[in-house]
Structure formats: C-alpha cells, structure tokens
Design an enzyme around this catalytic site. Structure first.
Site, PDB file in Angstrom:
ATOM      1  N   HIS A   1       0.256  -1.794  -0.260  1.00 15.78           N
ATOM      2  CA  HIS A   1      -0.300  -0.398   0.210  1.00 15.78           C
ATOM      3  C   HIS A   1       0.592   1.497  -0.141  1.00 15.78           C
ATOM      4  CE1 HIS A   1      -3.777  -2.074   0.644  1.00 15.78           C
ATOM      5  NE2 HIS A   1      -3.556  -2.834   1.596  1.00 15.78           N
TER       6      HIS A   1
ATOM      7  N   GLU B   1      -7.843 -10.565 -22.831  1.00 15.92           N
ATOM      8  CA  GLU B   1      -6.949 -11.186 -21.782  1.00 15.92           C
ATOM      9  C   GLU B   1      -6.544 -12.104 -21.365  1.00 15.92           C
ATOM     10  OE1 GLU B   1      -7.691  -9.030 -17.845  1.00 15.92           O
ATOM     11  OE2 GLU B   1      -9.807  -9.702 -18.861  1.00 15.92           O
TER      12      GLU B   1
ATOM     13  N   ASP C   1      -3.261  -9.242 -17.488  1.00  8.20           N
ATOM     14  CA  ASP C   1      -2.902 -10.217 -17.829  1.00  8.20           C
ATOM     15  C   ASP C   1      -2.836 -12.049 -19.451  1.00  8.20           C
ATOM     16  OD1 ASP C   1      -3.862 -11.101 -15.506  1.00  8.20           O
ATOM     17  OD2 ASP C   1      -5.816 -10.336 -15.677  1.00  8.20           O
TER      18      ASP C   1
ATOM     19  N   CYS D   1      -5.408  -1.619 -22.634  1.00  6.85           N
ATOM     20  CA  CYS D   1      -5.545  -1.427 -21.934  1.00  6.85           C
ATOM     21  C   CYS D   1      -4.766  -1.600 -20.600  1.00  6.85           C
ATOM     22  CB  CYS D   1      -6.460  -0.903 -21.618  1.00  6.85           C
ATOM     23  SG  CYS D   1      -7.460  -2.882 -20.648  1.00  6.85           S
TER      24      CYS D   1
END
Length: 549
Positions: free
Chosen positions: A188, A429, A453, A500
C-alpha cells in the site's frame, strides 16, 4: 560515494539532504497484573483512540490521494476491530494474567507470521498491516506519541520501512523522495507513493546507518539507484538530467489540445485508466480523449457490503457528466485473484489467478451482475458510457452476458426507467480469447487488450513473483503476435481494438502498435502527453518500410 540499488516505485530524480528515519523500538515487557478487567479496560481505551487516529488518517488521505488509496485506513480500522484479533488479546490477558502490551505484541507477531506464511501475495502484504495496527496500539498503551516523518526542509527520507500511516503523513512540500530497505512494489505504501508522485525506491540493498543523516543524496527513480555523498561528476550529471526532465515536462504541456494524428494521417485515441472518480482531475489535466478503463471493482473493494444500484449509479453518472460527452469505458467488476472482498465469501482456491474471478463471478452470481448493469444502463443516459466485460474466454460467455443484458433492459422498460444504449465490448486477456478473436469480434462493439494478464497467461509467469523477473519478457514475440492478430480480426469485423494494459504506455512499443493499426491506447493519465509526442512525430508508413528492409 556509496551506490545502492533498489526497486523503483515512482520515477524522477530527487537531489537533497538525507534524513534517516528510525522508528522507536517498542520495549514490551511481560508483566503480571492483578486485575485483568482493569487491563482490558485499558486495552479498550487504547483501541478506541487507535480507531480515532485511523479515521483522521483516512480523512487526510481522502483529500490528498483519493478514496481508493485512503481505503487502507478503513481496512486498518476493521482489523483493529476484528473479533479474532481482540479475542486473542483478551485470552492472553485473562488466561496468563499479563499486561495488555504483552498481549498485543504477542497477538500481532502471531497474526503477522500467519499472513507471511500464506501463498497469496496480497495476503502476505497484510502482515505489514497487522504490524502497523499493533505498533499503533502499543504506542498508545505506552502513552507515547505516534511517530511521524518530520522534515524542516525538503529532504530524502531513508528508512527501514514505512507503514502506510507514516507515508500518508508525509508533507509533500518537505519530502523530495523516500528510500526503504524493505517493502515491495505491491505494498500500500508503494501505491500511495505513486499516487502522491514522490520518487521512491523500496527493497534497497543497503544497511540503515545514521551516518547517512544530513549527507547529500540522489534518488534516480528511472534506474532504481540511490547515491549517498555523490562525487562531483555524478552530481553534475544528475542535475543535468533533472533539468532535462523538468524541461521535457514543460514541453509536453504545449501538446495539450492537439489531435493524436501521425505525420501520415493515422489517428489514435489516447484514453486514461482510472480507479475512482477522484482521478478525474488528472484525466482532464493531462488532456485525455476519454476514459479507456474505469476499474469499477474499487467501488466494491472500498465497501463493507455490496454497493447498491443507487450508489453505483451516482458514481457512473458523475463520471459520464464530468467527461462531457467523451467516451467512458467502465469495466464490470473484476474481483478475484489478487483483489478479494470478504463479503463475497469466496471459497479458498489453490490458484486464484485461474479461478473464479471477474466475469465468472458475474455469470455465476447474476444478482450481483444485474445490479451493476442496471446502474450502468441508467447512467448511460448522462454521457457516452461504454461497458467492458473482463476475462472472456468463449463466445458462449458473451452470449450469456447478452442474455442477462436483455433481461435487465426488459426490467428497466417495464419499470418505466430511462436508460441509454451503451457500446459493449470485451477485454482480450486470455490466449483463448485472442485465438478466437475472429469469432468474438462478431459479437461485440470493440476489443480492449489487457496486456498484463495476457502476458502472464501466455508465458505462464506470475508477474508479481520477483524471482521470475529474469524469465519475464514484456516484449515476448508471442504476446506481440497475439496483439497484432486481435487487431487484425477486429478490423475485419468492422470494430475497433485498443490496449489498456501496461504495454500501452511502453514508449518503445508505440510505433509498433501504430504499425499494427491499434486504434486506442489507454494508459495512466501521466503517460498521455509523452505518447502524444511520439504519435505526432511518427510516420507509420516509413516505419513499416524500415522494418521490411
């Protein structure tokens, strides 16, 4: 001069004095207590104060780094209120007759070890979160101030590690960069650093030494290098690169408002990837032509229960209205794999990347899917919304989606609810989708190639496993051939195809994608103008001719 190498979290060059930040060592002693009830009351007060502090951090992060990134402090509040954690503390206090500090430290260590031993990368990262909340409770119980990173002038902060709570408290005006000995690119803290646009390195091969304090340092975010007490030659070279970076950024600003057209007239759509509505300002600031990927799963990840149709509708409508007629492609929820929601109650999977995720959840839990689709179709009245379905592997899946969509439209019609007619596309993907893209193209309005992916599944390599970095080739010929094939099949069917995934922002491939005929590149907002510069300076015909020679 000392030179250290780390993993780059965010690029750029920082030059300034080093400030070594060392956390106070929490001295925890095992002390016998006479009254366990009184000790639990102490713990209860400490927990309440911890939750109050975390709410303050959430409010600060919400203003500075957006809702998705502030969500970590909601997670920390939930962890502090977790029944298992609190029952463990109480059991130790009562059964052993010991102080709350010892019970918290023991529980924190046990939970951190449990998370660290898990196979899933995301769950392993939670070990740091448990340590963070335990450290906060110990600090409060000891009557000390919670630590923060202070700097009286802009400095490079060097630390063993930085918890999310410490990172969000950084005064961006006083911090040039940070470098940590530990940490990962998926933590994070790393995500917050990218959002705050602070050049940063993690997992740096150095020993934390107070001797560094006050010395001149240089962080090269491009190469992942940290220089301590640099020689004059290195300092001059880095100052020159820093000036060049600034000039380049200023020059890119002159490209705003220009069409994305190559020298020989080939047009390309340059769109932005975002995670929440807080990112819309950077989309507009960087002059994106639209949104190519709105990750709707963050709406779910930020909630403690399923978001309602109305909650989702308000968010989708706001995005559509803000983009004022520009295309907004919203991906239906992509939960699963490394993105888990407790309230989905997913069964444990040995390999979640190949398990029940994304469209597989939607098709097996149509009630969740229909709620999202109703919100999307209603919001499409207010702008140019397009809907994109992730992790498709077959024509049958697309037809199942169409059937559910028709049911939703019939429901809305019967209820007298107004809705639009959004474009509907799919993500490519998986190798399966790429290979049958000629058949899939007949069923949808557009393709968006998710190269993250697609690369992972094509090469059978976990991209988040650093041990496999030597084997991972983002430019693998198999991946590039699949992209080219997908684009060709899309055009044969009269639909457009974009990218993308992260490869879309890889400037070394931009000309190659133009040569393939890629219609759209959707990237992080900060990559829009650098890509526009390449597009405006490229003659695709000449590039193709040069390749054939």
């Amino acid at each position: 001069m000392q030179v250290y190498n780390g993993k780059s979290v965010f690029g750029g060059i920082a030059i300034g004095k080093i400030s070594v930040y060392q956390k106070k060592e929490q001295q925890v002693k095992r002390v016998k207590v006479e009254d366990p009830d009184q000790e639990m009351a102490r713990y209860g007060k400490a927990k309440a104060e911890g939750i109050r502090q975390l709410q303050g951090l959430y409010d600060k992060a919400l203003k500075e780094v957006g809702e998705a990134n502030a969500a970590i402090f909601e997670v920390h509040q939930m962890m502090m209120e977790d029944d298992g954690y609190n029952e463990s503390v109480e059991n130790i206090v009562r059964s052993q007759g010991v102080n709350a500090e010892y019970a918290v430290a023991t529980t924190g260590d046990n939970y951190a070890q449990m998370f660290s031993a898990m196979d899933d990368d995301y769950m392993r990262e939670r070990a740091a979160d448990v340590r963070d909340i335990s450290e906060r409770l110990l600090t409060i119980l000891n009557g000390e101030d919670t630590g923060s990173v202070d700097a009286d002038e802009p400095k490079i902060i060097v630390a063993e590690d930085l918890a999310p709570s410490e990172t969000v408290q950084l005064d961006k005006d006083k911090v040039l960069s940070f470098v940590t000995v530990k940490g990962s690119l998926n933590s994070h803290t790393a995500i917050l650093a990218r959002t705050m646009a602070i050049p940063a390195l993690v997992n740096t091969s150095m020993t934390l030494d107070s001797v560094m304090d006050g010395k001149l340092g240089i962080v090269d975010g491009a190469s992942g290098t940290f220089y301590v007490d640099p020689d004059e030659k290195t300092l001059e070279e880095m100052k020159k690169r820093q000036e060049e970076d600034l000039s380049r950024k200023q020059l890119l600003q002159t490209l705003k408002g220009k069409d994305n057209v190559t020298l020989d007239g080939q047009k390309v759509m340059l769109y932005a990837n975002i995670g929440n509505i807080k990112d819309l300002a950077t989309v507009i600031q960087n002059d994106a032509g639209g949104i190519g990927l709105f990750r709707s799963e963050f709406i779910y990840l930020e909630k403690e229960d399923f978001p309602t149709e109305e909650e989702q509708f308000q968010i989708y409508r706001q995005v559509a209205q803000t983009m004022a007629g520009k295309r907004v492609i919203i991906r239906t929820l992509d939960i699963g794999a490394d993105k888990q929601c407790d309230y989905f109650h997913m069964e444990h999977e040995e390999n979640p990347a190949l398990g029940c995720r994304a469209i597989r959840i939607c098709l097996t839990r149509p009630e969740i899917f229909k709620t999202q689709l109703r919100a999307l179709f209603r919001a499409s009245v207010f702008g140019r919304i397009a809907i994109m379905y992730p992790m498709i592997t077959s024509v049958q899946e697309v037809r199942q989606i169409k059937k559910i969509v028709e049911e939703v439209k019939q429901e809305l019609t019967s209820q007298g609810v107004e809705f639009g007619n959004p474009e509907q596309g799919i993500m490519i993907e998986t190798p399966a989708a790429a290979i049958i893209s000629d058949n899939l193209a007949k069923e949808v309005d557009f393709f968006s190639i998710g190269t993250n992916d697609l690369s992972q599944y094509t090469m059978a390599i976990d991209r988040q496993n650093p041990q496999l970095d030597p084997f991972f080739d983002p430019h693998h010929p198999a991946v590039l051939r699949m992209i080219s094939m997908v684009v060709e099949n899309a055009h044969k069917a009269g639909i457009w195809a974009g990218i993308c995934g992260e490869l879309g922002a890889d400037q070394s491939l931009t000309k190659e994608f133009l040569a393939m005929g890629v219609d759209e590149l959707s990237v992080s907002p900060g990559s829009i103008l650098p890509l526009r510069k390449i597009i405006l300076e490229t003659n695709v015909g000449e590039y193709k001719a040069g390749k054939e020679c």
